[in-house]
Design a protein around this motif. Structure first.
Motif, mmCIF file in Angstrom:
data_model
loop_
_atom_site.group_PDB
_atom_site.id
_atom_site.type_symbol
_atom_site.label_atom_id
_atom_site.label_comp_id
_atom_site.label_asym_id
_atom_site.label_seq_id
_atom_site.Cartn_x
_atom_site.Cartn_y
_atom_site.Cartn_z
ATOM 1 N N ASP A 72 0.827 -1.201 0.000
ATOM 2 C CA ASP A 72 0.000 0.000 0.000
ATOM 3 C C ASP A 72 0.865 1.257 0.000
ATOM 4 O OD1 ASP A 72 -2.256 -1.530 0.007
ATOM 5 O OD2 ASP A 72 -2.674 -1.301 2.150
ATOM 6 N N ALA A 73 1.922 1.261 0.832
ATOM 7 C CA ALA A 73 2.792 2.433 0.921
ATOM 8 C C ALA A 73 3.514 2.674 -0.399
ATOM 9 C CB ALA A 73 3.802 2.241 2.052
ATOM 10 N N ALA A 74 4.004 1.602 -1.020
ATOM 11 C CA ALA A 74 4.713 1.748 -2.296
ATOM 12 C C ALA A 74 3.772 2.262 -3.384
ATOM 13 C CB ALA A 74 5.324 0.415 -2.711
ATOM 14 N N ALA A 75 2.542 1.745 -3.420
ATOM 15 C CA ALA A 75 1.574 2.192 -4.424
ATOM 16 C C ALA A 75 1.218 3.655 -4.224
ATOM 17 C CB ALA A 75 0.322 1.319 -4.360
ATOM 18 N N LEU A 76 1.043 4.073 -2.962
ATOM 19 C CA LEU A 76 0.704 5.460 -2.686
ATOM 20 C C LEU A 76 1.837 6.393 -3.101
ATOM 21 C CD1 LEU A 76 -1.150 7.584 -1.487
ATOM 22 C CD2 LEU A 76 -0.146 7.101 0.754
ATOM 23 N N ARG A 77 3.072 6.029 -2.771
ATOM 24 C CA ARG A 77 4.212 6.864 -3.150
ATOM 25 C C ARG A 77 4.312 6.998 -4.669
ATOM 26 N NH1 ARG A 77 6.828 4.002 1.322
ATOM 27 N NH2 ARG A 77 7.181 5.494 3.007
ATOM 28 N N ALA A 78 4.136 5.887 -5.382
ATOM 29 C CA ALA A 78 4.233 5.921 -6.837
ATOM 30 C C ALA A 78 3.137 6.802 -7.432
ATOM 31 C CB ALA A 78 4.141 4.503 -7.403
ATOM 32 N N ARG A 79 1.919 6.685 -6.891
ATOM 33 C CA ARG A 79 0.817 7.484 -7.421
ATOM 34 C C ARG A 79 1.020 8.965 -7.159
ATOM 35 N NH1 ARG A 79 -4.113 8.849 -5.169
ATOM 36 N NH2 ARG A 79 -3.841 7.385 -3.453
ATOM 37 N N VAL A 80 1.495 9.295 -5.946
ATOM 38 C CA VAL A 80 1.736 10.700 -5.609
ATOM 39 C C VAL A 80 2.818 11.292 -6.501
ATOM 40 C CG1 VAL A 80 2.659 12.224 -3.824
ATOM 41 C CG2 VAL A 80 0.893 10.555 -3.258
ATOM 42 N N LEU A 81 3.899 10.554 -6.707
ATOM 43 C CA LEU A 81 4.982 11.061 -7.545
ATOM 44 C C LEU A 81 4.518 11.289 -8.973
ATOM 45 C CD1 LEU A 81 8.006 8.920 -6.288
ATOM 46 C CD2 LEU A 81 7.641 11.372 -5.945
ATOM 47 N N THR A 82 3.592 10.456 -9.450
ATOM 48 C CA THR A 82 3.084 10.603 -10.812
ATOM 49 C C THR A 82 2.094 11.761 -10.916
ATOM 50 O OG1 THR A 82 3.356 8.237 -11.256
ATOM 51 C CG2 THR A 82 1.836 9.446 -12.668
ATOM 52 N N GLU A 83 1.152 11.813 -9.987
ATOM 53 C CA GLU A 83 0.078 12.798 -10.085
ATOM 54 C C GLU A 83 0.500 14.191 -9.630
ATOM 55 O OE1 GLU A 83 -3.114 11.220 -7.813
ATOM 56 O OE2 GLU A 83 -3.471 9.509 -9.163
ATOM 57 N N GLN A 84 1.470 14.270 -8.733
ATOM 58 C CA GLN A 84 1.811 15.562 -8.135
ATOM 59 C C GLN A 84 3.266 15.966 -8.410
ATOM 60 O OE1 GLN A 84 -0.458 17.390 -6.572
ATOM 61 N NE2 GLN A 84 -2.039 15.825 -6.759
ATOM 62 N N ALA A 85 3.826 15.471 -9.519
ATOM 63 C CA ALA A 85 5.236 15.739 -9.805
ATOM 64 C C ALA A 85 5.522 17.235 -9.892
ATOM 65 C CB ALA A 85 5.650 15.035 -11.094
ATOM 66 N N ALA A 86 4.691 17.968 -10.604
ATOM 67 C CA ALA A 86 4.938 19.406 -10.786
ATOM 68 C C ALA A 86 4.820 20.155 -9.458
ATOM 69 C CB ALA A 86 3.958 19.979 -11.808
ATOM 70 N N ALA A 87 3.802 19.815 -8.669
ATOM 71 C CA ALA A 87 3.609 20.492 -7.392
ATOM 72 C C ALA A 87 4.740 20.176 -6.424
ATOM 73 C CB ALA A 87 2.269 20.082 -6.781
ATOM 74 N N LEU A 88 5.189 18.919 -6.416
ATOM 75 C CA LEU A 88 6.285 18.546 -5.539
ATOM 76 C C LEU A 88 7.570 19.270 -5.929
ATOM 77 C CD1 LEU A 88 5.654 14.704 -5.195
ATOM 78 C CD2 LEU A 88 5.685 16.347 -3.317
#
Length: 243
Positions: A72-88
């Protein structure tokens, strides 16, 4: 009384079923086997079989639960990095600007989030490889200060008082909260913004305690966690989400 005999508190049974499952009855020969093992091992040797041999179902449940949480943690990190790359990226640039001009980092959180705060500060203060260490301090780590403030002033002030004592314009405060409504974090962020400090918040809940008290903060939701970043008296540079 064992955890199973007490019964699982609300929601904990689903999270940690291996803690609240009824204990397996040992085989009738377990006592004799343990005595024989002790005799074979001689003085100073542990008696009886190990935990894995005695409780295979518990070990299997613990392994499965840990593996599921890691997935679950790995999936969440991957999704956040993909969806929020510009904001991060924008958020990281804002923090780099503050820390690169002499700013210091202060982190805080309660309970498990306190461990996140300590880990975050350690990554900045003692980064891996050849990265340059930066001044970073976990306000959740000093038990003497926390207990003194909680006892003499109140739990709600344990972070705000420390921010008031240490932070100055150009510093950075990062807070971690499961709910996003923890009163002592809300107070800590308010004190930081009043002092012109860059603020970043990571939250795992749907609470509106942080954005409702930060008119210049924009919050972007991303599943179970969210992050907001703002600087007082100027438009927010970014809204970032993290795991």
């Amino acid at each position: 009384m064992t955890a199973a005999e007490r019964g699982a508190p609300a929601q904990l049974g689903a999270l940690y079923p291996f803690l609240y499952a009824a204990p397996a009855q040992p085989a009738s020969s377990s006592v004799d086997d343990g005595a024989q093992a002790a005799q074979a091992g001689g003085p100073g040797r542990a008696s009886g079989p190990d935990t894995g041999a005695r409780h295979p179902d518990l070990i299997a449940a613990l392994t499965a639960s840990t593996a599921a949480k890691l997935r679950d943690a790995a999936a969440l990190r991957a999704r956040v990095l993909t969806e929020q790359a510009a904001a991060l990226t924008a958020c990281a640039a804002e923090l780099a600007a503050a820390l690169g001009t002499g700013g210091r980092l202060f982190t805080f959180g309660n309970g498990g989030s306190a461990t996140d705060a300590v880990a975050c500060a350690e990554l900045f203060a003692a980064p891996p490889g050849r990265a340059r260490p930066l001044p970073a301090y976990a306000l959740s780590a000093d038990v003497a200060v926390l207990s003194a403030l909680a006892n003499d002033v109140g739990v709600e002030a344990v972070f705000a008082r420390q921010v008031a004592a240490h932070a100055r314009p150009g510093d950075v405060v990062i807070g971690f909260s499961t709910s996003g409504n923890s009163p002592n974090l809300v107070a800590g962020f308010a004190q930081a913004r009043a002092r012109g400090v860059v603020t970043v918040g990571f939250s795992g809940g749907a609470g509106d305690g942080w954005p409702s008290r930060a008119p210049q903060t924009i919050c972007s939701s991303c599943g179970r966690r969210r992050c907001t970043a703002s600087r007082r008296r100027r438009p927010p540079p970014a809204t970032c989400c993290g795991s």
